[in-house]
Scaffold this motif. Structure first.
Motif, PDB file in Angstrom:
ATOM      1  N   LYS A   1     165.936 104.965 -45.731  1.00  0.00           N
ATOM      2  CA  LYS A   1     164.491 104.717 -45.805  1.00  0.00           C
ATOM      3  C   LYS A   1     163.982 105.276 -47.267  1.00  0.00           C
ATOM      4  CE  LYS A   1     160.011 106.153 -44.165  1.00  0.00           C
ATOM      5  NZ  LYS A   1     159.469 106.065 -45.491  1.00  0.00           N
TER       6      LYS A   1
ATOM      7  N   GLN B   1     170.585 110.100 -37.863  1.00  0.00           N
ATOM      8  CA  GLN B   1     169.411 110.111 -37.999  1.00  0.00           C
ATOM      9  C   GLN B   1     169.206 110.508 -39.590  1.00  0.00           C
ATOM     10  OE1 GLN B   1     166.670 109.229 -36.192  1.00  0.00           O
ATOM     11  NE2 GLN B   1     165.207 109.771 -37.720  1.00  0.00           N
TER      12      GLN B   1
ATOM     13  N   ILE C   1     169.737 107.460 -41.553  1.00  0.00           N
ATOM     14  CA  ILE C   1     168.462 106.307 -41.426  1.00  0.00           C
ATOM     15  C   ILE C   1     167.663 106.877 -42.096  1.00  0.00           C
ATOM     16  CG2 ILE C   1     166.930 105.449 -39.630  1.00  0.00           C
ATOM     17  CD1 ILE C   1     168.861 105.612 -37.539  1.00  0.00           C
ATOM     18  N   ILE C   2     167.321 108.142 -42.295  1.00  0.00           N
ATOM     19  CA  ILE C   2     166.077 108.454 -43.122  1.00  0.00           C
ATOM     20  C   ILE C   2     166.774 108.452 -44.572  1.00  0.00           C
ATOM     21  CG2 ILE C   2     164.800 110.536 -43.834  1.00  0.00           C
ATOM     22  CD1 ILE C   2     164.949 111.639 -41.026  1.00  0.00           C
TER      23      ILE C   2
ATOM     24  N   LEU D   1     160.192 106.314 -32.246  1.00  0.00           N
ATOM     25  CA  LEU D   1     159.520 106.853 -33.334  1.00  0.00           C
ATOM     26  C   LEU D   1     160.143 106.613 -34.595  1.00  0.00           C
ATOM     27  CD1 LEU D   1     159.616 110.760 -32.176  1.00  0.00           C
ATOM     28  CD2 LEU D   1     157.659 109.177 -32.116  1.00  0.00           C
ATOM     29  N   ASN D   2     161.448 106.260 -34.895  1.00  0.00           N
ATOM     30  CA  ASN D   2     161.708 105.686 -36.030  1.00  0.00           C
ATOM     31  C   ASN D   2     161.144 104.534 -36.372  1.00  0.00           C
ATOM     32  OD1 ASN D   2     163.757 107.489 -36.765  1.00  0.00           O
ATOM     33  ND2 ASN D   2     165.426 106.751 -35.547  1.00  0.00           N
ATOM     34  N   ILE D   3     160.904 103.641 -35.215  1.00  0.00           N
ATOM     35  CA  ILE D   3     160.239 102.162 -35.440  1.00  0.00           C
ATOM     36  C   ILE D   3     158.636 102.447 -35.908  1.00  0.00           C
ATOM     37  CG2 ILE D   3     159.642 100.226 -34.573  1.00  0.00           C
ATOM     38  CD1 ILE D   3     162.162 100.083 -32.756  1.00  0.00           C
TER      39      ILE D   3
ATOM     40  N   LEU E   1     163.639 108.615 -29.932  1.00  0.00           N
ATOM     41  CA  LEU E   1     163.912 108.839 -31.175  1.00  0.00           C
ATOM     42  C   LEU E   1     163.938 107.188 -31.927  1.00  0.00           C
ATOM     43  CD1 LEU E   1     165.048 110.417 -33.486  1.00  0.00           C
ATOM     44  CD2 LEU E   1     167.365 109.859 -32.990  1.00  0.00           C
ATOM     45  N   ILE E   2     164.414 106.179 -31.144  1.00  0.00           N
ATOM     46  CA  ILE E   2     164.277 104.670 -31.459  1.00  0.00           C
ATOM     47  C   ILE E   2     162.858 104.431 -31.600  1.00  0.00           C
ATOM     48  CG2 ILE E   2     164.670 102.610 -30.990  1.00  0.00           C
ATOM     49  CD1 ILE E   2     167.229 103.544 -30.094  1.00  0.00           C
TER      50      ILE E   2
ATOM     51  N   TYR F   1     157.287 105.236 -37.325  1.00  0.00           N
ATOM     52  CA  TYR F   1     156.939 105.910 -38.423  1.00  0.00           C
ATOM     53  C   TYR F   1     157.891 105.609 -39.896  1.00  0.00           C
ATOM     54  CZ  TYR F   1     154.126 109.228 -35.613  1.00  0.00           C
ATOM     55  OH  TYR F   1     153.458 109.512 -34.803  1.00  0.00           O
ATOM     56  N   TRP F   2     158.460 104.260 -39.709  1.00  0.00           N
ATOM     57  CA  TRP F   2     159.105 103.909 -40.683  1.00  0.00           C
ATOM     58  C   TRP F   2     158.566 103.627 -41.977  1.00  0.00           C
ATOM     59  CZ3 TRP F   2     164.044 103.426 -41.322  1.00  0.00           C
ATOM     60  CH2 TRP F   2     164.700 102.743 -42.357  1.00  0.00           C
TER      61      TRP F   2
ATOM     62  N   GLY G   1     164.682 118.359 -38.473  1.00  0.00           N
ATOM     63  CA  GLY G   1     165.839 117.679 -37.646  1.00  0.00           C
ATOM     64  C   GLY G   1     167.127 118.571 -37.498  1.00  0.00           C
TER      65      GLY G   1
END
Length: 103
Positions: free
Chosen positions: A88, A81, A84-85, A17-19, A14-15, A21-22, A35
Motif C-alpha cells: 500500500k 500484514q 500488505i501495508i 479493516l484492511n478493506i 483484519l480483512i 482503511y486502504w 502492529g
C-alpha cells in the motif's frame, strides 16, 4: 485445527479493516509499533488464554504445545500484514488511478 474461533474472528476483522482503511494514510512509526505489539504479543496471548480455558483442567503435552504455537501463527499473520501495508505504501497516489499511456 490449527487456528480456533477467536483466530478466525481476528482474521475476519483484519480483512475488513484492511478493506476499509486502504485509502487512508498510515503513519509508519505508529503502525509498526502497534502492529508489532498486537501480532507479537497481545493477540497470541489472548488466543492462548481462550484455548486453555476451552480445554479446562485436563491438559496434556500436545495441548500445551498447541497453545504455544499461537505465537508463530500470529507472527506469520503479522508478516503478511506488513507485506500488505508495504504494498500500500509503495503505491503512489498517482498510480492508483489508471494512468494514460503516452507513446
Amino acid at each position: 485445527m490449527l487456528i480456533g474461533y477467536f483466530d478466525y474472528a481476528v482474521i475476519g476483522i483484519l480483512i475488513i479493516l484492511n478493506i476499509k482503511y486502504w485509502k487512508t494514510n498510515i503513519e509508519k512509526k505508529a503502525g509498526c509499533i502497534l502492529g508489532g505489539l498486537m501480532f507479537g504479543f497481545f493477540l497470541p496471548f489472548i488466543s492462548m488464554i481462550i484455548e486453555l480455558q476451552m480445554v479446562g483442567e485436563w491438559m496434556d503435552s500436545f495441548t500445551v504445545a498447541y497453545t504455544f504455537l499461537r505465537f508463530p501463527t500470529y507472527w506469520i499473520i503479522g508478516v503478511i500484514q506488513i507485506i500488505i501495508i508495504g504494498i500500500k505504501l509503495s503505491i503512489k497516489p498517482n498510480e492508483e488511478k489508471d494512468p494514460e499511456i503516452i507513446e
